[in-house]
Design a protein around this motif. Structure first.
Motif, PDB file in Angstrom:
ATOM      1  N   CYS A  67       0.817  -1.226   0.000  1.00  0.00           N
ATOM      2  CA  CYS A  67       0.000   0.000   0.000  1.00  0.00           C
ATOM      3  C   CYS A  67       0.844   1.267   0.000  1.00  0.00           C
ATOM      4  CB  CYS A  67      -0.929   0.011   1.217  1.00  0.00           C
ATOM      5  SG  CYS A  67      -2.250  -1.212   1.141  1.00  0.00           S
ATOM      6  N   SER A  68       2.142   1.111   0.088  1.00  0.00           N
ATOM      7  CA  SER A  68       3.034   2.277   0.182  1.00  0.00           C
ATOM      8  C   SER A  68       3.133   3.021  -1.146  1.00  0.00           C
ATOM      9  CB  SER A  68       4.437   1.821   0.606  1.00  0.00           C
ATOM     10  OG  SER A  68       5.352   2.899   0.549  1.00  0.00           O
ATOM     11  N   PRO A  69       3.275   4.337  -1.090  1.00  0.00           N
ATOM     12  CA  PRO A  69       3.521   5.111  -2.318  1.00  0.00           C
ATOM     13  C   PRO A  69       4.955   4.962  -2.811  1.00  0.00           C
ATOM     14  CG  PRO A  69       3.566   6.561  -0.421  1.00  0.00           C
ATOM     15  CD  PRO A  69       3.139   5.213   0.093  1.00  0.00           C
ATOM     16  N   TRP A  70       5.825   4.359  -1.985  1.00  0.00           N
ATOM     17  CA  TRP A  70       7.233   4.213  -2.338  1.00  0.00           C
ATOM     18  C   TRP A  70       7.447   2.916  -3.126  1.00  0.00           C
ATOM     19  CZ3 TRP A  70      10.127   8.376  -1.662  1.00  0.00           C
ATOM     20  CH2 TRP A  70       9.753   9.298  -0.684  1.00  0.00           C
ATOM     21  N   HIS A  71       8.054   3.058  -4.278  1.00  0.00           N
ATOM     22  CA  HIS A  71       8.314   1.940  -5.181  1.00  0.00           C
ATOM     23  C   HIS A  71       9.078   0.818  -4.484  1.00  0.00           C
ATOM     24  CE1 HIS A  71       9.121   0.499  -9.403  1.00  0.00           C
ATOM     25  NE2 HIS A  71      10.146  -0.064  -8.810  1.00  0.00           N
ATOM     26  N   GLU A  72      10.142   1.168  -3.796  1.00  0.00           N
ATOM     27  CA  GLU A  72      10.978   0.157  -3.147  1.00  0.00           C
ATOM     28  C   GLU A  72      10.262  -0.563  -2.006  1.00  0.00           C
ATOM     29  OE1 GLU A  72      13.969   3.313  -4.651  1.00  0.00           O
ATOM     30  OE2 GLU A  72      11.940   3.260  -3.824  1.00  0.00           O
ATOM     31  N   MET A  73       9.345   0.101  -1.363  1.00  0.00           N
ATOM     32  CA  MET A  73       8.573  -0.544  -0.305  1.00  0.00           C
ATOM     33  C   MET A  73       7.701  -1.643  -0.906  1.00  0.00           C
ATOM     34  SD  MET A  73       8.931   0.809   2.875  1.00  0.00           S
ATOM     35  CE  MET A  73       7.386   1.103   3.757  1.00  0.00           C
ATOM     36  N   LEU A  75       8.186  -3.190  -3.801  1.00  0.00           N
ATOM     37  CA  LEU A  75       9.039  -4.265  -4.296  1.00  0.00           C
ATOM     38  C   LEU A  75       9.580  -5.104  -3.148  1.00  0.00           C
ATOM     39  CD1 LEU A  75      10.417  -5.837  -6.466  1.00  0.00           C
ATOM     40  CD2 LEU A  75      12.171  -4.052  -6.648  1.00  0.00           C
ATOM     41  N   CYS A  76       9.931  -4.480  -2.051  1.00  0.00           N
ATOM     42  CA  CYS A  76      10.427  -5.231  -0.898  1.00  0.00           C
ATOM     43  C   CYS A  76       9.357  -6.200  -0.396  1.00  0.00           C
ATOM     44  CB  CYS A  76      10.847  -4.275   0.211  1.00  0.00           C
ATOM     45  SG  CYS A  76      11.728  -5.078   1.559  1.00  0.00           S
ATOM     46  N   GLY A  77       8.106  -5.741  -0.349  1.00  0.00           N
ATOM     47  CA  GLY A  77       7.028  -6.627   0.060  1.00  0.00           C
ATOM     48  C   GLY A  77       6.896  -7.824  -0.858  1.00  0.00           C
ATOM     49  N   LEU A  78       7.006  -7.579  -2.155  1.00  0.00           N
ATOM     50  CA  LEU A  78       6.911  -8.673  -3.123  1.00  0.00           C
ATOM     51  C   LEU A  78       8.103  -9.618  -3.022  1.00  0.00           C
ATOM     52  CD1 LEU A  78       5.693  -6.513  -6.134  1.00  0.00           C
ATOM     53  CD2 LEU A  78       4.317  -8.135  -4.828  1.00  0.00           C
ATOM     54  N   LEU A  79       9.272  -9.069  -2.751  1.00  0.00           N
ATOM     55  CA  LEU A  79      10.463  -9.921  -2.594  1.00  0.00           C
ATOM     56  C   LEU A  79      10.373 -10.776  -1.330  1.00  0.00           C
ATOM     57  CD1 LEU A  79      13.273  -7.447  -3.745  1.00  0.00           C
ATOM     58  CD2 LEU A  79      12.390  -9.432  -4.995  1.00  0.00           C
ATOM     59  N   ILE A  80       9.702 -10.277  -0.312  1.00  0.00           N
ATOM     60  CA  ILE A  80       9.457 -11.105   0.875  1.00  0.00           C
ATOM     61  C   ILE A  80       8.598 -12.311   0.486  1.00  0.00           C
ATOM     62  CG2 ILE A  80       8.323 -11.225   3.128  1.00  0.00           C
ATOM     63  CD1 ILE A  80       9.056  -8.245   3.513  1.00  0.00           C
ATOM     64  N   THR A 117      -2.595  -7.073  -7.761  1.00  0.00           N
ATOM     65  CA  THR A 117      -1.911  -6.740  -9.021  1.00  0.00           C
ATOM     66  C   THR A 117      -1.899  -5.241  -9.324  1.00  0.00           C
ATOM     67  OG1 THR A 117      -3.980  -7.298 -10.159  1.00  0.00           O
ATOM     68  CG2 THR A 117      -2.250  -8.979 -10.119  1.00  0.00           C
ATOM     69  N   GLU A 118      -2.864  -4.500  -8.794  1.00  0.00           N
ATOM     70  CA  GLU A 118      -2.860  -3.051  -9.032  1.00  0.00           C
ATOM     71  C   GLU A 118      -1.670  -2.380  -8.338  1.00  0.00           C
ATOM     72  OE1 GLU A 118      -6.518  -1.179  -8.126  1.00  0.00           O
ATOM     73  OE2 GLU A 118      -7.618  -2.179  -9.744  1.00  0.00           O
ATOM     74  N   ARG A 119      -1.099  -3.045  -7.346  1.00  0.00           N
ATOM     75  CA  ARG A 119       0.058  -2.501  -6.637  1.00  0.00           C
ATOM     76  C   ARG A 119       1.380  -3.057  -7.190  1.00  0.00           C
ATOM     77  NH1 ARG A 119      -0.883   1.767  -5.386  1.00  0.00           N
ATOM     78  NH2 ARG A 119       0.710   1.837  -3.751  1.00  0.00           N
ATOM     79  N   SER A 152      -6.703  -9.266 -19.582  1.00  0.00           N
ATOM     80  CA  SER A 152      -7.075  -8.190 -18.672  1.00  0.00           C
ATOM     81  C   SER A 152      -6.908  -6.820 -19.326  1.00  0.00           C
ATOM     82  CB  SER A 152      -6.197  -8.268 -17.418  1.00  0.00           C
ATOM     83  OG  SER A 152      -6.351  -7.123 -16.611  1.00  0.00           O
ATOM     84  N   SER A 153      -7.619  -5.848 -18.800  1.00  0.00           N
ATOM     85  CA  SER A 153      -7.439  -4.459 -19.243  1.00  0.00           C
ATOM     86  C   SER A 153      -6.288  -3.787 -18.497  1.00  0.00           C
ATOM     87  CB  SER A 153      -8.725  -3.661 -19.013  1.00  0.00           C
ATOM     88  OG  SER A 153      -9.075  -3.667 -17.638  1.00  0.00           O
ATOM     89  N   LEU A 154      -5.741  -4.485 -17.493  1.00  0.00           N
ATOM     90  CA  LEU A 154      -4.637  -3.936 -16.698  1.00  0.00           C
ATOM     91  C   LEU A 154      -3.306  -4.385 -17.299  1.00  0.00           C
ATOM     92  CD1 LEU A 154      -3.851  -2.354 -14.113  1.00  0.00           C
ATOM     93  CD2 LEU A 154      -3.907  -4.533 -12.883  1.00  0.00           C
ATOM     94  N   LEU A 155      -2.520  -3.429 -17.714  1.00  0.00           N
ATOM     95  CA  LEU A 155      -1.233  -3.713 -18.356  1.00  0.00           C
ATOM     96  C   LEU A 155      -0.362  -4.640 -17.512  1.00  0.00           C
ATOM     97  CD1 LEU A 155       0.912  -2.993 -20.593  1.00  0.00           C
ATOM     98  CD2 LEU A 155       1.616  -1.118 -19.083  1.00  0.00           C
ATOM     99  N   TRP A 156      -0.354  -4.404 -16.204  1.00  0.00           N
ATOM    100  CA  TRP A 156       0.543  -5.178 -15.341  1.00  0.00           C
ATOM    101  C   TRP A 156       0.099  -6.627 -15.222  1.00  0.00           C
ATOM    102  CZ3 TRP A 156       4.359  -2.375 -15.871  1.00  0.00           C
ATOM    103  CH2 TRP A 156       4.253  -0.979 -15.838  1.00  0.00           C
ATOM    104  N   GLU A 157      -1.191  -6.889 -15.293  1.00  0.00           N
ATOM    105  CA  GLU A 157      -1.658  -8.276 -15.287  1.00  0.00           C
ATOM    106  C   GLU A 157      -1.258  -8.978 -16.574  1.00  0.00           C
ATOM    107  OE1 GLU A 157      -5.393  -8.283 -12.184  1.00  0.00           O
ATOM    108  OE2 GLU A 157      -5.836  -8.369 -14.333  1.00  0.00           O
TER     109      GLU A 157
END
Length: 253
Positions: A67-73, A75-80, A117-119, A152-157
């Motif tokens: 939920c963080s606005p910080w990119h690295e936060m 990514l860190c969550g996803l890497l966990i 996925t939106e995050r 999906s209509s979401l690019l990231w998905e």
């Protein structure tokens, strides 16, 4: 709070140079695909260190990072999550848990990932995590979800669908990347062209004949970036041959 603690750890490892470069590199400007993203300025190796130190984090804690606005936060969550999946395959973990528990944990992470996925909203967040979390989970399962994501209509998905096939490719299973490449060949976004070309290249490195067959049929109509990425490991003569196919069609129009 957990998120505040992780932010402090990342900020301690930040580089002022990276903090200034990253907004341009990840296209965070107005009208760009990463518009409005914020950067601390932390490299991936350092983020992996922080993630590994928090591999016992709860999904609630990881949600706070996403939920963080910080990119690295984020990514860190996803890497966990990646660390948690990797851990279920280690001998040490399996000594204390059953294979059923391991499978349950992998599915829990898989489901959590696809609910957020939106995050997962830039190419590096996808590329560093989708193969391990989505692709590896689906290796021995029905892959209908891959095609739902691709539609999906979401690019990231859509990018998750493509890059997840890296796990299949590493297992010498290439059907899905060729099918997705045919389905998405007319996509308008360069990030999809790059992802498709990258995965085609990886498939071709392992088994060149199917890639040659695909290119013989589609090279003339492929987006230039997709074609260029897919033939990157070819010799000069082969690259020229396929690029000329593309250029000949363009000239005739």
């Amino acid at each position: 709070m957990f998120a505040d603690s992780v932010y402090s750890e990342l900020d301690f490892l930040h580089s002022e140079e990276k903090r200034l470069i990253f907004p341009r590199f990840f296209k965070a400007g107005k009208g760009e695909y990463g518009e409005g993203d914020k950067f601390i300025g932390v490299t991936v190796p350092n983020m992996r260190l922080v993630a590994k130190s928090h591999e016992d984090a709860s999904l609630e804690d990881i949600d706070s990072l996403l939920c963080s606005p910080w990119h690295e936060m984020r990514l860190c969550g996803l890497l966990i999550l990646v660390e948690q999946v990797k851990r279920t395959k280690t001998r040490k973990w399996l000594k204390e848990h059953s294979e059923d528990e391991a499978e349950k944990k992998r599915k829990e992470v898989f489901d959590f990932y696809l609910c957020h996925t939106e995050r997962i909203n830039n190419w590096d967040l996808v590329d560093l995590t989708a193969p391990a979390i989505v692709g590896e989970y689906l290796l021995d399962k029905d892959r209908t979800i891959i095609y739902k994501l691709a539609d999906s209509s979401l690019l990231w998905e859509q990018r998750i669908a493509i890059v997840s096939t890296y796990a299949f490719i590493r297992a010498n299973d290439y059907d899905d990347i060729y099918r997705l490449s045919s389905l998405l060949i007319n996509h308008k976004h360069d990030l999809i062209h790059k992802a498709l070309g990258w995965m085609l290249r990886e498939a071709g490195k392992r088994d060149k004949a199917p890639l040659l067959d695909f290119l013989d049929e589609h090279a003339a109509s492929m987006p230039r970036t997709m074609l260029r990425y897919s033939i990157e490991k070819f010799n000069d003569v082969e690259r020229k041959y396929y690029m000329n196919m593309k250029q000949s069609v363009k000239a005739n129009h």
